[in-house]
Design a protein around this motif. Sequence first.
Motif, PDB file in Angstrom:
ATOM      1  N   LEU A  24       0.880  -1.172   0.000  1.00 40.09           N
ATOM      2  CA  LEU A  24       0.000   0.000   0.000  1.00 40.09           C
ATOM      3  C   LEU A  24       0.917   1.220   0.000  1.00 40.09           C
ATOM      4  O   LEU A  24       1.575   1.520   0.999  1.00 40.09           O
ATOM      5  N   THR A  25       0.988   1.898  -1.157  1.00 38.70           N
ATOM      6  CA  THR A  25       1.923   3.008  -1.292  1.00 38.70           C
ATOM      7  C   THR A  25       1.247   4.331  -0.910  1.00 38.70           C
ATOM      8  O   THR A  25       0.013   4.411  -0.818  1.00 38.70           O
ATOM      9  N   ASN A  26       2.075   5.362  -0.748  1.00 43.59           N
ATOM     10  CA  ASN A  26       1.516   6.690  -0.495  1.00 43.59           C
ATOM     11  C   ASN A  26       0.618   7.117  -1.661  1.00 43.59           C
ATOM     12  O   ASN A  26      -0.400   7.778  -1.459  1.00 43.59           O
ATOM     13  N   GLY A  27       1.009   6.714  -2.862  1.00 40.71           N
ATOM     14  CA  GLY A  27       0.192   7.026  -4.042  1.00 40.71           C
ATOM     15  C   GLY A  27      -1.184   6.377  -3.946  1.00 40.71           C
ATOM     16  O   GLY A  27      -2.198   6.995  -4.280  1.00 40.71           O
ATOM     17  N   ASP A  28      -1.236   5.128  -3.458  1.00 40.27           N
ATOM     18  CA  ASP A  28      -2.539   4.456  -3.266  1.00 40.27           C
ATOM     19  C   ASP A  28      -3.385   5.246  -2.267  1.00 40.27           C
ATOM     20  O   ASP A  28      -4.593   5.429  -2.458  1.00 40.27           O
ATOM     21  N   LEU A  29      -2.743   5.704  -1.186  1.00 44.79           N
ATOM     22  CA  LEU A  29      -3.488   6.424  -0.140  1.00 44.79           C
ATOM     23  C   LEU A  29      -4.002   7.774  -0.637  1.00 44.79           C
ATOM     24  O   LEU A  29      -5.059   8.237  -0.211  1.00 44.79           O
ATOM     25  N   MET A  32      -7.337   7.361  -1.719  1.00 42.07           N
ATOM     26  CA  MET A  32      -8.323   6.916  -0.725  1.00 42.07           C
ATOM     27  C   MET A  32      -8.753   8.037   0.224  1.00 42.07           C
ATOM     28  O   MET A  32      -9.901   8.093   0.651  1.00 42.07           O
ATOM     29  N   VAL A  33      -7.808   8.907   0.605  1.00 40.95           N
ATOM     30  CA  VAL A  33      -8.112  10.012   1.524  1.00 40.95           C
ATOM     31  C   VAL A  33      -7.399  11.267   1.032  1.00 40.95           C
ATOM     32  O   VAL A  33      -6.525  11.186   0.160  1.00 40.95           O
ATOM     33  N   GLU A  34      -7.733  12.415   1.647  1.00 43.22           N
ATOM     34  CA  GLU A  34      -7.103  13.657   1.213  1.00 43.22           C
ATOM     35  C   GLU A  34      -5.722  13.768   1.865  1.00 43.22           C
ATOM     36  O   GLU A  34      -5.584  14.177   3.024  1.00 43.22           O
ATOM     37  N   VAL A 154      -7.562  -0.506  11.366  1.00 42.75           N
ATOM     38  CA  VAL A 154      -7.329   0.861  10.880  1.00 42.75           C
ATOM     39  C   VAL A 154      -8.542   1.327  10.061  1.00 42.75           C
ATOM     40  O   VAL A 154      -9.084   0.572   9.260  1.00 42.75           O
ATOM     41  N   ASP A 155      -8.939   2.576  10.299  1.00 37.68           N
ATOM     42  CA  ASP A 155     -10.048   3.187   9.580  1.00 37.68           C
ATOM     43  C   ASP A 155      -9.481   3.857   8.322  1.00 37.68           C
ATOM     44  O   ASP A 155      -8.826   4.901   8.412  1.00 37.68           O
ATOM     45  N   TYR A 156      -9.733   3.247   7.180  1.00 37.35           N
ATOM     46  CA  TYR A 156      -9.148   3.770   5.940  1.00 37.35           C
ATOM     47  C   TYR A 156      -9.899   4.983   5.377  1.00 37.35           C
ATOM     48  O   TYR A 156      -9.703   5.362   4.225  1.00 37.35           O
ATOM     49  N   THR A 157     -10.755   5.591   6.240  1.00 39.18           N
ATOM     50  CA  THR A 157     -11.302   6.904   5.877  1.00 39.18           C
ATOM     51  C   THR A 157     -10.695   7.998   6.762  1.00 39.18           C
ATOM     52  O   THR A 157     -11.000   9.176   6.598  1.00 39.18           O
ATOM     53  N   ASP A 158      -9.843   7.608   7.722  1.00 39.70           N
ATOM     54  CA  ASP A 158      -9.231   8.573   8.647  1.00 39.70           C
ATOM     55  C   ASP A 158      -7.781   8.837   8.228  1.00 39.70           C
ATOM     56  O   ASP A 158      -6.890   8.023   8.486  1.00 39.70           O
ATOM     57  N   ARG A 159      -7.541   9.971   7.614  1.00 36.63           N
ATOM     58  CA  ARG A 159      -6.206  10.231   7.056  1.00 36.63           C
ATOM     59  C   ARG A 159      -5.137  10.412   8.129  1.00 36.63           C
ATOM     60  O   ARG A 159      -3.945  10.302   7.843  1.00 36.63           O
ATOM     61  N   THR A 160      -5.565  10.690   9.364  1.00 40.81           N
ATOM     62  CA  THR A 160      -4.556  10.918  10.404  1.00 40.81           C
ATOM     63  C   THR A 160      -3.949   9.605  10.921  1.00 40.81           C
ATOM     64  O   THR A 160      -2.883   9.614  11.515  1.00 40.81           O
ATOM     65  N   THR A 161      -4.644   8.476  10.705  1.00 40.05           N
ATOM     66  CA  THR A 161      -4.084   7.195  11.179  1.00 40.05           C
ATOM     67  C   THR A 161      -3.792   6.203  10.050  1.00 40.05           C
ATOM     68  O   THR A 161      -2.844   5.417  10.155  1.00 40.05           O
ATOM     69  N   CYS A 162      -4.591   6.234   8.971  1.00 43.78           N
ATOM     70  CA  CYS A 162      -4.462   5.152   7.973  1.00 43.78           C
ATOM     71  C   CYS A 162      -3.149   5.197   7.209  1.00 43.78           C
ATOM     72  O   CYS A 162      -2.723   4.202   6.636  1.00 43.78           O
ATOM     73  N   ILE A 163      -2.487   6.349   7.236  1.00 49.32           N
ATOM     74  CA  ILE A 163      -1.213   6.461   6.526  1.00 49.32           C
ATOM     75  C   ILE A 163      -0.061   5.837   7.312  1.00 49.32           C
ATOM     76  O   ILE A 163       1.027   5.636   6.775  1.00 49.32           O
ATOM     77  N   LEU A 164      -0.313   5.556   8.610  1.00 49.10           N
ATOM     78  CA  LEU A 164       0.804   5.210   9.501  1.00 49.10           C
ATOM     79  C   LEU A 164       1.135   3.721   9.561  1.00 49.10           C
ATOM     80  O   LEU A 164       2.291   3.352   9.734  1.00 49.10           O
TER      81      LEU A 164
END
Length: 333
Positions: A24-29, A32-34, A154-164
């Motif tokens: 799961l790359t940063n590009g994928d994220l 998915m989120v902003e 992990v909540d893949y709609t929450d950008r503050t945690t799903c990237i981590l």
Amino acid sequence: MSAAPTARHAAITSVGHFLPETRLTNGDLEEMVETSDEWIRTRTGIEERRILTDDDKATSYMATEAAQEALDKRGLAPDAVDVIVVATVTPDMLFPATACRVQDNLDASNAWGFDLSAACSGFIYALTTGAQFIESGRAETVLVIGADTMSSIVDYTDRTTCILFGDGAGAVLLEADAEAGLHDAVHHVDGEHGDLLRMEGGGSLHPPTHATVDAHMHYLDQAGRQVFKFAVTRMADVCEEVLERNDLSADDVDYLVPHQANQRIIDATAARMGLASDQVMVNIDRYGNTTAATIPLCLFDWEEELQRGDDLILTAFGGGFTWGAAHLTWAYD
Ligand code: COA
């Protein structure tokens, strides 16, 4: 006159790992989120993570693969294992323990075991716990595993945690050694701040209901900025504590093996200890925060470079709050 008793340290004698193939790359994220690749890289150091995508597989699968690899590398059969300690906050289920499923998967017919919950500090806590069975003479071979399927909470709609976070497992074998091994460990808990990093739902306080699911209480929740402030000071403090009480200076340390939550926390800890970047094990760029697996995965990646006698400081900080640091000398080339 009887001979002086020989020291019996718990030494790491093999390391195994497991990483799922899906990346799961940063590009994928970004899709998915902003968020942006640039924000994630500069604020965390992460470029990609691994995700366990097979619906029928969970933490025990990754833990078993890592443990089997550690046994194979050492040339030991599973029935040589006396104790299995699995550090995880994402067990397959509340019970049976993931350790029981690993025991069955491995066919480790002589082992007993249990899970240990200390979030990102899980591996260091499990290492200290497992080491005590060796040091006391109650066990000859202990498997200490850090394994987490963070994608399951992990909540893949929450950008503050799903990237981590990412998924993975690392396992070490502990056996007795007269010189090398774990020499000291310092641990702390501060339950007052438990609500800053937690998964609230699914336990006895908030058993799963439609309401808890609707409220996203079965997802990890973190007040990132506040946790960051605690992590950055506590991790450096506890490293200093373990150095001081063992009369060690930065010159005595070959490698720092820090929990991988944020590159900025790792850099601050290394700077406080006066270590150069090539003395610090880092895998956060490739795997993100794999919770209990970060430290054994680092050991796996650096295994080729490690030599018997090298001095390592392991350190972690996580939900609870829990944190700690350990001093060990490496046992094999
Ligand atoms: N992409 C883009 N912007 C984001 C973002 C994302 N994925 N996540 C948060 N932001 C925004 C915030 O909304 C905020 O915007 P605002 O200033 O308009 O309110 C801004 O970026 C800064 O947010 P902040 O939370 O202050 O960022 P930070 O620099 O603290 O980094 C973490 C956030 C989570 C990376 C960082 O706090 C962290 O690593 N925390 C500790 C993790 C840890 O150690 N956990 C313990 C062990 S698991």
